[in-house]
Design a protein around this motif. Structure first.
Motif, PDB file in Angstrom:
ATOM      1  N   LEU A   3       0.870  -1.149   0.026  1.00 39.26           N
ATOM      2  CA  LEU A   3       0.086   0.042   0.038  1.00 39.26           C
ATOM      3  C   LEU A   3       0.989   0.995   0.067  1.00 39.26           C
ATOM      4  CD1 LEU A   3      -1.168  -1.904   2.592  1.00 39.26           C
ATOM      5  CD2 LEU A   3      -3.145  -0.843   1.636  1.00 39.26           C
ATOM      6  N   SER A  20      -4.940   9.659  -0.791  1.00 44.80           N
ATOM      7  CA  SER A  20      -5.264   8.342  -1.643  1.00 44.80           C
ATOM      8  C   SER A  20      -4.238   7.361  -1.497  1.00 44.80           C
ATOM      9  CB  SER A  20      -5.168   8.736  -3.231  1.00 44.80           C
ATOM     10  OG  SER A  20      -5.322   7.878  -4.155  1.00 44.80           O
ATOM     11  N   CYS A  21      -4.601   6.266  -1.451  1.00 41.16           N
ATOM     12  CA  CYS A  21      -3.925   4.950  -1.145  1.00 41.16           C
ATOM     13  C   CYS A  21      -4.049   4.048  -2.353  1.00 41.16           C
ATOM     14  CB  CYS A  21      -4.140   4.362   0.063  1.00 41.16           C
ATOM     15  SG  CYS A  21      -3.455   2.966   0.527  1.00 41.16           S
ATOM     16  N   ALA A  22      -2.844   3.871  -3.163  1.00 45.21           N
ATOM     17  CA  ALA A  22      -2.852   2.678  -3.833  1.00 45.21           C
ATOM     18  C   ALA A  22      -2.655   1.307  -3.248  1.00 45.21           C
ATOM     19  CB  ALA A  22      -1.624   2.959  -5.040  1.00 45.21           C
ATOM     20  N   ARG A  71     -13.908   4.383  -2.482  1.00 45.07           N
ATOM     21  CA  ARG A  71     -12.939   3.391  -3.217  1.00 45.07           C
ATOM     22  C   ARG A  71     -13.107   3.549  -4.748  1.00 45.07           C
ATOM     23  NH1 ARG A  71      -9.615  -0.379  -4.281  1.00 45.07           N
ATOM     24  NH2 ARG A  71      -9.818  -2.342  -4.097  1.00 45.07           N
ATOM     25  N   LYS A  75      -9.166   2.354 -10.347  1.00 45.61           N
ATOM     26  CA  LYS A  75      -7.825   2.682 -10.192  1.00 45.61           C
ATOM     27  C   LYS A  75      -7.117   1.907  -8.957  1.00 45.61           C
ATOM     28  CE  LYS A  75      -8.875   7.436 -11.486  1.00 45.61           C
ATOM     29  NZ  LYS A  75      -8.652   8.745 -11.127  1.00 45.61           N
ATOM     30  N   ASN A  76      -7.901   0.884  -8.308  1.00 46.71           N
ATOM     31  CA  ASN A  76      -7.529   0.395  -7.199  1.00 46.71           C
ATOM     32  C   ASN A  76      -6.884   0.874  -6.165  1.00 46.71           C
ATOM     33  OD1 ASN A  76      -7.515  -2.457  -6.168  1.00 46.71           O
ATOM     34  ND2 ASN A  76      -5.432  -2.709  -7.039  1.00 46.71           N
ATOM     35  N   THR A  77      -7.487   2.212  -5.837  1.00 47.02           N
ATOM     36  CA  THR A  77      -7.336   3.068  -4.925  1.00 47.02           C
ATOM     37  C   THR A  77      -8.392   3.337  -3.749  1.00 47.02           C
ATOM     38  OG1 THR A  77      -8.194   5.040  -5.873  1.00 47.02           O
ATOM     39  CG2 THR A  77      -5.835   4.366  -6.117  1.00 47.02           C
ATOM     40  N   ASP A  79      -9.435   6.313  -0.986  1.00 43.73           N
ATOM     41  CA  ASP A  79      -9.331   7.733  -0.753  1.00 43.73           C
ATOM     42  C   ASP A  79     -10.127   8.310   0.756  1.00 43.73           C
ATOM     43  OD1 ASP A  79      -9.835   8.867  -4.172  1.00 43.73           O
ATOM     44  OD2 ASP A  79      -8.134   7.958  -3.223  1.00 43.73           O
ATOM     45  N   CYS A  95      -2.943   4.031   5.260  1.00 43.51           N
ATOM     46  CA  CYS A  95      -3.891   3.073   4.890  1.00 43.51           C
ATOM     47  C   CYS A  95      -3.599   1.729   5.227  1.00 43.51           C
ATOM     48  CB  CYS A  95      -4.084   3.114   3.363  1.00 43.51           C
ATOM     49  SG  CYS A  95      -2.849   3.027   2.144  1.00 43.51           S
TER      50      CYS A  95
END
Length: 119
Positions: A3, A20-22, A71, A75-77, A79, A95
């Motif tokens: 993450l 934001s968290c990838a 979610r 983008k698979n993130t 927020d 995250c």
């Protein structure tokens, strides 16, 4: 699970930020995504969580009405929108992945992003 959180910075009281968290890769225990924070000298504080699909959210009473989690599956993130920020919101925000929305423990988390709120 890897993450990576981003979006932190310096903001004046009353301002807003969007973190934001990838999220890279999911495991069988990755049922929820969590945002938590930790301020210097303080314990970790849960903020909000969301199911992997994004269908269900849970927000801590302490920040309800000011913070919102969302979610983006494309983008698979995941927020975290921070509104009406206060100096006491200053902390490193992380995250994490958890087994459930209200899990007391987290399976993994990445490097946090620092939010500093000036008065």
């Amino acid at each position: 699970v890897q993450l990576q959180a981003s979006g932190g910075g310096l903001v004046q009281a009353g301002g807003s930020l969007r973190l934001s968290c990838a999220v890279f890769r999911r495991t069988s225990r990755s049922n929820a995504l969590v945002w938590f924070r930790q301020a210097p000298g303080k314990e970790r504080e849960f903020l909000a969580s969301i199911t992997w699909s994004g269908a269900t959210t849970y927000v801590a009473d302490s920040v309800k009405g000011r913070f919102a989690i969302s979610r983006d599956n494309s983008k698979n993130t995941v927020d975290l929108q921070l509104n009406s920020l206060k100096p006491e919101d200053t902390a490193v925000y992380y995250c994490a992945v958890a087994p459930g929305l209200r899990s007391p423990t987290y399976d993994s988390w990445g490097q946090g992003t620092l939010v500093t709120v000036s008065s």
